[in-house]
Every structure is written in C-alpha cells, then in structure tokens.
Design an enzyme around this catalytic site. Structure first.
Site: not given
Length: 235
Positions: A11, A25, A143, A80
């Site tokens: 992102h 995030e 993640e 992430h």
C-alpha cells in the site's frame, strides 16, 4: 553473485490499506520493511536491496512487479498487515508447490516471525495475489497480525515490536538465501594506567569495571552482539 532482494511495503500514498485502532497498514508495512533492509545492510553481506517505495507514496501493483522484474531481482518479499477480525501471522506463495527458494524463504521467515511475535500460527498458504503471480522471481507475501483486532493492534502500536518484525523478516531471508553475517567488531581494550579501571558500558548502561584488561575483553566479547552500542574507557 550477490542476491538481489526486492522488498515491497504494501500500500502507500492514497492507498492506506487496512485501518483500525488508530493504525494504517501503509505506515506499518513501511516501518517493517525499513527495519528489514537496515538489518540486512548492516549485519549481512552478499546481497543488494531495492524497495518498491521508500516513503508514503502511491505505487500500483503493476509498478511494483515491473520494477522488480526489470531489475532482475532474485527474490520478492511483500509485507502486509491483515484485517477482518482474526488474529495471528500467515504467509503466502503463489502456487501450492513453489520453487525451492520460495518454499525455503516462506518456511524460514514464517518460523522466525512466529517465534519473535508470539502470534497464533495461521499457517503457510498459497493465493493468486498479483505480486506473487506477476513477479518473475520467487516471491512470498506476509500478513503480520490483524490491525482491527485489539490484541494484535496493541503490539503493532509498539515501535520496538514493529522493529522486531522487521528483524525477523531479515533473519529469515538471510538464512534461506544463505547470506553471510558480517564479522562483529568489538572495540579494542588498552591496558589501564596504575589505579585506573576499565569501564564497559552497553547501550548507555554500565556493564562492568575491571582492573585487568583480559576481564574487560571477556565481557566485551560476550556483549558484542548486532545492534549493541559498546563504550570502553578508563575511570
């Protein structure tokens, strides 16, 4: 030949990624990626590193994979933070049985992050994510906890914990890719004058004071770990 490692903080810019508990995030992934790069650069040899973004900027998924492909990266690591009300750590590859390097990195990074974070193991998985599918080199996506779960977010709010995640990624990568540690350089200890002591301080705190140089050397060798700030002087 030096390994080319491409680190992708997920992102950024106009795309905040998942949000929750006052966190974004995009900020966390960049912090983890920077620490991962720092540890690799300062403590290991035999590699070069590029990142898909160095700051809070918008970078499309296509731009990320195309840059890694043009550079000829040997490995692609995408970082992430999860969301959706769960808890714990999980990692992804593109297909059920990836390349030997993909499987090795996923195994090592997954194990080290779990050990350092104390999170629930959500397992090593595979998925049709763009950055895994379109990168021409072995790739893994992680993640790191759930931003919308209070317990996970509490850890992610701690900068020291975020750095711990970055180091875990770096150490897992280094082990899987066979990177060599740089030799640790302990500061030299000279002989004291009469009635003087050799004082050793570690990270700003006194660890010992010695009349005999060999005793000071023994302590310095014990505490000369990566990241330790060691001062040796006469008192």
């Amino acid at each position: 030949m030096a390994k080319k490692i491409f680190i992708d903080p997920g992102h950024g810019g106009k795309d905040p990624g998942a949000t929750g508990n006052g966190l974004k995030e995009k900020d966390l992934t960049l912090a983890i990626a920077r620490e991962c790069r720092r540890v690799l650069q300062q403590e290991y040899t035999g590699h070069s590193i590029r990142m898909s973004r160095e700051k809070d900027q918008t970078v499309s998924l296509r731009q990320r994979t195309e840059e890694a492909n043009r550079w000829g990266a040997h490995f692609f690591l995408s970082i992430h933070i999860n969301a959706g009300g769960g808890t714990g750590f999980e990692s992804y590859r593109y297909v059920k049985q990836g390349s030997a390097m993909t499987m090795a990195v996923q195994k090592e990074v997954h194990a080290v992050v779990l050990a350092r974070s104390g999170w629930k193991d959500r397992r090593k998985k595979w998925a049709n994510f763009h950055v895994l599918r379109e990168s021409k080199m072995p790739a893994v996506l992680t993640e790191n906890g759930f931003i919308d779960t209070g317990a996970d977010a509490a850890k992610l709010k701690d900068p020291a914990f975020v750095k711990k995640l970055g180091r875990a990624h770096a150490e897992g990568l280094a082990k899987a890719l066979g990177l060599k540690k740089k030799p640790s350089s302990a500061p030299p200890v000279s002989a004291p004058k009469r009635d003087q002591l050799i004082r050793v301080r570690v990270n700003g705190k006194q660890a010992g004071a010695f009349a005999q140089p060999e005793n000071a050397v023994d302590l310095v060798e014990k505490v000369a770990k990566p990241g330790a700030v060691i001062d040796v002087n006469m008192v």
